[in-house]
Write a protein that holds these residues in place. Structure first.
Motif, PDB file in Angstrom:
ATOM      1  N   ILE A   3       0.867  -1.176   0.000  1.00 24.18           N
ATOM      2  CA  ILE A   3       0.000   0.000   0.000  1.00 24.18           C
ATOM      3  C   ILE A   3       0.901   1.222   0.000  1.00 24.18           C
ATOM      4  O   ILE A   3       1.877   1.280   0.744  1.00 24.18           O
ATOM      5  CB  ILE A   3      -0.918   0.018   1.235  1.00 24.18           C
ATOM      6  N   ARG A  19      -5.000   5.348   8.249  1.00 25.89           N
ATOM      7  CA  ARG A  19      -5.846   4.440   7.453  1.00 25.89           C
ATOM      8  C   ARG A  19      -4.985   3.455   6.672  1.00 25.89           C
ATOM      9  O   ARG A  19      -5.353   2.284   6.516  1.00 25.89           O
ATOM     10  CB  ARG A  19      -6.748   5.231   6.525  1.00 25.89           C
ATOM     11  N   GLU A  23      -5.363  -0.590   6.808  1.00 26.07           N
ATOM     12  CA  GLU A  23      -5.522  -1.415   5.604  1.00 26.07           C
ATOM     13  C   GLU A  23      -4.390  -2.427   5.475  1.00 26.07           C
ATOM     14  O   GLU A  23      -4.621  -3.574   5.071  1.00 26.07           O
ATOM     15  CB  GLU A  23      -5.598  -0.528   4.355  1.00 26.07           C
ATOM     16  N   LYS A  26      -4.956  -5.248   7.974  1.00 21.42           N
ATOM     17  CA  LYS A  26      -6.120  -6.054   7.605  1.00 21.42           C
ATOM     18  C   LYS A  26      -5.740  -7.151   6.605  1.00 21.42           C
ATOM     19  O   LYS A  26      -6.210  -8.277   6.710  1.00 21.42           O
ATOM     20  CB  LYS A  26      -7.203  -5.149   7.008  1.00 21.42           C
ATOM     21  N   ASP A  27      -4.877  -6.819   5.658  1.00 25.35           N
ATOM     22  CA  ASP A  27      -4.529  -7.773   4.599  1.00 25.35           C
ATOM     23  C   ASP A  27      -3.070  -8.216   4.649  1.00 25.35           C
ATOM     24  O   ASP A  27      -2.571  -8.792   3.682  1.00 25.35           O
ATOM     25  CB  ASP A  27      -4.837  -7.158   3.234  1.00 25.35           C
ATOM     26  N   VAL A  95      -3.394   5.418  -0.623  1.00 21.46           N
ATOM     27  CA  VAL A  95      -4.211   6.110   0.366  1.00 21.46           C
ATOM     28  C   VAL A  95      -3.749   7.563   0.444  1.00 21.46           C
ATOM     29  O   VAL A  95      -2.556   7.840   0.617  1.00 21.46           O
ATOM     30  CB  VAL A  95      -4.101   5.457   1.765  1.00 21.46           C
TER      31      VAL A  95
END
Length: 131
Positions: A3, A19, A23, A26-27, A95
């Motif tokens: 990311i 954020r 994210e 989460k993954d 992001v």
């Protein structure tokens, strides 16, 4: 996968960083934080100083997310720097933090976020700060 977070030291940048961390956790992805500026020296107000870089690196370290901070600064537009970084790392997501700007301000200064949204080959998540 990775990311990419476009980061500047303001409430919108902090919201994007937070954020991005959520994210990434989460993954189970890594995070590349890009501080894009128009100048390679400290003359650009958005360019992070050494203390600010250290603070971001410490924050990322405490988050437990595998990460790195990239300092960009060139004649290229900040949007292009973010897009280039995303292409280099094969970003799964970009992001960005948003802030309120007047229509005239958007017209006169352009919009990094708008350009990234239109030109990115991966999804772009825009977040607002709570401030």
């Amino acid at each position: 996968m990775t990311i990419v977070v476009g980061y500047v030291n303001n409430p919108a940048g902090h919201a994007a960083l937070d954020r991005g961390i959520v994210e990434a956790k989460k993954d189970d992805l890594s995070l590349v934080v890009v501080n894009a500026s128009r100048s390679a020296d400290r003359s650009d107000a958005y360019r992070l100083g050494e203390g600010e870089i250290k603070s971001v690196e410490d924050y990322l370290s405490r988050s437990g997310v595998q990460s790195q901070v990239l300092m960009r600064g060139s004649e290229y537009d900040p949007a292009e720097q973010i897009l280039d970084a995303a292409a280099e790392v094969g970003a799964e997501l970009i992001v960005l933090g948003t802030r309120k700007r007047t229509p005239v301000g958007k017209f006169l200064l352009g919009s990094t976020i708008q350009r990234v949204i239109l030109e990115a080959v991966c999804p772009v998540l825009c977040v607002k700060s709570s401030h």
